[in-house]
Write a protein that holds these residues in place. Structure first.
Motif, PDB file in Angstrom:
ATOM      1  N   GLU A 241       0.839  -1.204   0.000  1.00  0.00           N
ATOM      2  CA  GLU A 241       0.000   0.000   0.000  1.00  0.00           C
ATOM      3  C   GLU A 241       0.879   1.261   0.000  1.00  0.00           C
ATOM      4  O   GLU A 241       0.592   2.227  -0.703  1.00  0.00           O
ATOM      5  CB  GLU A 241      -0.902  -0.028   1.226  1.00  0.00           C
ATOM      6  CG  GLU A 241      -2.124   0.857   1.102  1.00  0.00           C
ATOM      7  CD  GLU A 241      -2.890   0.940   2.416  1.00  0.00           C
ATOM      8  OE1 GLU A 241      -2.931  -0.070   3.153  1.00  0.00           O
ATOM      9  OE2 GLU A 241      -3.425   2.019   2.699  1.00  0.00           O
TER      10      GLU A 241
ATOM     11  N   ARG B  93       2.320   1.707  -3.410  1.00  0.00           N
ATOM     12  CA  ARG B  93       1.317   2.223  -4.342  1.00  0.00           C
ATOM     13  C   ARG B  93       1.040   3.696  -4.100  1.00  0.00           C
ATOM     14  O   ARG B  93       0.819   4.463  -5.033  1.00  0.00           O
ATOM     15  CB  ARG B  93       0.017   1.400  -4.248  1.00  0.00           C
ATOM     16  CG  ARG B  93       0.149   0.059  -4.934  1.00  0.00           C
ATOM     17  CD  ARG B  93      -1.096  -0.808  -4.829  1.00  0.00           C
ATOM     18  NE  ARG B  93      -0.870  -2.076  -5.515  1.00  0.00           N
ATOM     19  CZ  ARG B  93      -1.049  -2.257  -6.824  1.00  0.00           C
ATOM     20  NH1 ARG B  93      -1.477  -1.276  -7.583  1.00  0.00           N
ATOM     21  NH2 ARG B  93      -0.808  -3.427  -7.374  1.00  0.00           N
ATOM     22  N   GLU B  94       1.042   4.099  -2.826  1.00  0.00           N
ATOM     23  CA  GLU B  94       0.829   5.518  -2.562  1.00  0.00           C
ATOM     24  C   GLU B  94       1.997   6.345  -3.087  1.00  0.00           C
ATOM     25  O   GLU B  94       1.812   7.404  -3.687  1.00  0.00           O
ATOM     26  CB  GLU B  94       0.632   5.777  -1.067  1.00  0.00           C
ATOM     27  CG  GLU B  94      -0.075   7.110  -0.858  1.00  0.00           C
ATOM     28  CD  GLU B  94       0.237   7.770   0.459  1.00  0.00           C
ATOM     29  OE1 GLU B  94       0.493   7.062   1.440  1.00  0.00           O
ATOM     30  OE2 GLU B  94       0.226   9.013   0.479  1.00  0.00           O
TER      31      GLU B  94
ATOM     32  N   SER C 179       1.690   6.952  -6.674  1.00  0.00           N
ATOM     33  CA  SER C 179       0.329   7.304  -7.123  1.00  0.00           C
ATOM     34  C   SER C 179       0.311   8.529  -8.029  1.00  0.00           C
ATOM     35  O   SER C 179      -0.684   8.784  -8.705  1.00  0.00           O
ATOM     36  CB  SER C 179      -0.588   7.520  -5.908  1.00  0.00           C
ATOM     37  OG  SER C 179      -0.131   8.613  -5.130  1.00  0.00           O
TER      38      SER C 179
ATOM     39  N   TYR D 230       1.395  -1.988 -13.201  1.00  0.00           N
ATOM     40  CA  TYR D 230       1.639  -1.577 -11.815  1.00  0.00           C
ATOM     41  C   TYR D 230       2.009  -2.742 -10.906  1.00  0.00           C
ATOM     42  O   TYR D 230       2.835  -2.602 -10.008  1.00  0.00           O
ATOM     43  CB  TYR D 230       0.417  -0.842 -11.250  1.00  0.00           C
ATOM     44  CG  TYR D 230       0.116   0.442 -11.994  1.00  0.00           C
ATOM     45  CD1 TYR D 230       0.871   1.584 -11.776  1.00  0.00           C
ATOM     46  CD2 TYR D 230      -0.911   0.504 -12.928  1.00  0.00           C
ATOM     47  CE1 TYR D 230       0.619   2.752 -12.468  1.00  0.00           C
ATOM     48  CE2 TYR D 230      -1.169   1.664 -13.631  1.00  0.00           C
ATOM     49  CZ  TYR D 230      -0.409   2.791 -13.395  1.00  0.00           C
ATOM     50  OH  TYR D 230      -0.654   3.928 -14.086  1.00  0.00           O
TER      51      TYR D 230
ATOM     52  N   ASP E 200      -0.557  14.630  -5.476  1.00  0.00           N
ATOM     53  CA  ASP E 200       0.091  13.343  -5.256  1.00  0.00           C
ATOM     54  C   ASP E 200       1.370  13.596  -4.456  1.00  0.00           C
ATOM     55  O   ASP E 200       1.756  14.750  -4.258  1.00  0.00           O
ATOM     56  CB  ASP E 200       0.374  12.651  -6.601  1.00  0.00           C
ATOM     57  CG  ASP E 200       1.302  13.473  -7.482  1.00  0.00           C
ATOM     58  OD1 ASP E 200       2.431  13.785  -7.038  1.00  0.00           O
ATOM     59  OD2 ASP E 200       0.921  13.811  -8.619  1.00  0.00           O
TER      60      ASP E 200
ATOM     61  N   ARG F 140      -9.793  10.232  -9.693  1.00  0.00           N
ATOM     62  CA  ARG F 140      -8.589   9.405  -9.671  1.00  0.00           C
ATOM     63  C   ARG F 140      -7.535  10.141  -8.866  1.00  0.00           C
ATOM     64  O   ARG F 140      -7.675  11.341  -8.613  1.00  0.00           O
ATOM     65  CB  ARG F 140      -8.084   9.134 -11.094  1.00  0.00           C
ATOM     66  CG  ARG F 140      -7.818  10.400 -11.857  1.00  0.00           C
ATOM     67  CD  ARG F 140      -7.197  10.150 -13.213  1.00  0.00           C
ATOM     68  NE  ARG F 140      -6.831  11.432 -13.792  1.00  0.00           N
ATOM     69  CZ  ARG F 140      -7.634  12.161 -14.551  1.00  0.00           C
ATOM     70  NH1 ARG F 140      -8.844  11.716 -14.861  1.00  0.00           N
ATOM     71  NH2 ARG F 140      -7.241  13.323 -15.019  1.00  0.00           N
ATOM     72  N   ALA F 141      -6.469   9.419  -8.484  1.00  0.00           N
ATOM     73  CA  ALA F 141      -5.404  10.032  -7.671  1.00  0.00           C
ATOM     74  C   ALA F 141      -4.892  11.287  -8.354  1.00  0.00           C
ATOM     75  O   ALA F 141      -4.605  11.291  -9.550  1.00  0.00           O
ATOM     76  CB  ALA F 141      -4.259   9.047  -7.481  1.00  0.00           C
TER      77      ALA F 141
END
Lengths: 174, 301
Positions: free
Chosen positions: A122, A125-126, A129, A138, B105, B190-191
């Motif tokens: 996680e 992924r952040e 992002s 990914y 982000d 979305r992000a």
């Protein structure tokens, strides 16, 4: 105007226009074309480089702003002829298909692992992002970064040697 | 290739230097901090300046979160990442952590600043809604010293603030009151995208557990990122309850002024304004209860 900055440990000085963006400075003035230039709108993240140790989108930083500061690009990942564990992870785990997003992904990954040597999926992924893989690979990018983390920590086991195998849920692993 | 129109680049290293240069150059000059809102606008030629004054060297002077009794001060050059990582801020105003998780982000958050966000004054901008929710005030420096304005007075409209041509936002101040907490929620496609709708809430209880004050700030649903006074009026003196949040949600949906665009229809955005308002009020009170109840076990509410 004249700008002087350190790029991958080397001091460089060039005459530039004030409006020149860092990504173009690196690519066109220093011929460091490893940094890619994508969306131009700070959305895709392929242009990520480090500015004073932090990953930033170089399409939205003026080259002049980097004057007096330290920049690190994907060309600076390799140390003493050895690929960075992140680079090796991307090779081992098929972290790239077309390769367009790869330089930015790897620069972000290196910064993440420096701050957090054992990130969860996680957290990985952040961290990425703000970056887009146009091949949508990914899962393998996350796996590559995890490989690098394990490699650095010396905890990599054969079970984490996934690169070329098909995910176990597919049922088609040979 | 998107590049800004030609301009002269200047760099300053103190607030006084910035103000003096702005005073000399007038409205042909603009300050740039993180640049992640301004440079895209300059690339699109929506904004053009003869001079761009880089104030990133001011980070040493204006990059801080300082907690004092009853007050938190944040320097205008504090970057999003630093706001998110500040333990003092997280303890006093959880709304910041909620919002910082969804602003752009992580890479943009390494550059973007609190001051830059507020001065950009984009109606969809999250930190303006957060500052409004927390009843912040803005410290503006000019040739004649400093003045302090409320968020309501700071925000003049889309992309317009109270900061004059020869002035610079230096600090944002947040009053800290007892028995309060806050929360932020956003819906984005979305992000890193702009919010479809965002809502922030802050609630303070009195010793009897009734609502002493409550504030709600919305983003992306009208030209002003403004607080909704009607909600405070409806909630003050009441005991926290589900039907109260529903009433506040209705007020939010009525008070906002969304437009249909590619992020959603006006009706959908009103629905979100109602729902998000309910959620952030509910969560703010749950967070107060978690603290007052004495079971602060590090668990995120």
């Amino acid at each position: 105007m004249q700008v002087t900055m350190t790029v991958n440990g080397e001091e460089v000085t060039r005459d530039i226009e004030g409006r020149l963006l860092l990504v173009h400075f690196l690519r066109d003035h220093l011929q460091l074309t490893g940094t890619h230039w994508g969306c131009d709108t700070s959305n895709c993240g392929t242009c990520v480089v480090w500015l004073d140790g932090e990953p930033v989108k170089s399409c939205t930083v003026l080259a002049a702003m980097a004057g007096g500061h330290e920049v690190r690009t994907v060309e600076g990942l390799e140390q003493n002829g050895e690929l960075d564990p992140v680079q090796r992870g991307f090779i081992e785990c098929h972290g790239l298909q077309c390769g367009f997003c790869t330089p930015g992904m790897m620069m972000t990954a290196r910064a993440l692992l420096d701050a957090n040597p054992d990130p969860s999926d996680e957290e990985i992924r952040e961290a990425i992002s703000g970056q887009i893989c146009r091949c949508t690979g990914y899962a393998t990018i996350v796996r590559s970064i995890r490989w690098a983390a394990a490699e650095q920590a010396g905890t990599r086991t054969t079970a984490e040697e996934p690169g070329r195998t098909v995910a176990s849920t597919s049922g088609s692993a040979s | 290739m998107q590049v800004p129109a030609p301009f002269e680049y200047r760099r300053v290293s103190t607030v006084d230097e910035a103000v003096a240069l702005l005073y000399r150059l007038g409205d042909t000059a603009r300050l740039v901090a993180g640049g992640h809102s301004l440079l895209p606008m300059m690339k699109l030629r929506l904004a053009n300046f003869e001079y761009l004054i880089d104030i990133n060297e001011l980070h040493d002077e204006l990059g801080y979160v300082r907690a004092e009794p009853g007050l938190i001060r944040i320097g205008a050059m504090t970057r999003h990442r630093e706001l998110r990582e500040s333990a003092e801020l997280a303890a006093a105003f959880p709304v910041f952590g909620d919002a910082e998780r969804v602003i752009a982000d992580p890479l943009v958050r390494n550059r973007g600043t609190l001051g830059g966000s507020l001065c950009q004054a984009d109606p969809s901008e999250d930190l303006s809604a957060v500052c409004t929710t927390l009843d912040a005030s803005c410290v503006i420096h000019g040739m004649d010293g400093e003045r302090v304005v409320s968020m309501e007075d700071f925000h003049r409209g889309p992309y317009e603030t109270a900061v004059g041509d020869a002035e610079i936002l230096t600090e944002v101040r947040f009053p800290v009151r007892p028995r309060g907490s806050s929360a932020y929620e956003t819906v984005e496609r979305r992000a890193g995208d702009w919010a479809v709708v965002s809502a922030g809430a802050a609630v303070w209880l009195d010793e009897a557990g009734l609502i002493a004050d409550a504030r709600v700030g919305l983003a992306a649903v009208g030209p002003h990122t403004a607080g909704i006074p009607g909600i405070a009026e409806a909630l003050r003196g009441q005991r926290p309850a589900e039907e109260l949040w529903a009433r506040a949600g209705d007020i939010a949906a009525e008070a906002c002024d969304p437009v249909t665009d590619r992020r959603g229809s006006a009706a959908y955005k009103r629905h979100l304004a109602r729902e998000l308002t309910m959620r952030v009020l509910r969560r703010s009170v749950a967070r107060i209860d978690a603290h007052i109840g004495g079971h602060i076990d590090g668990q995120e509410v």
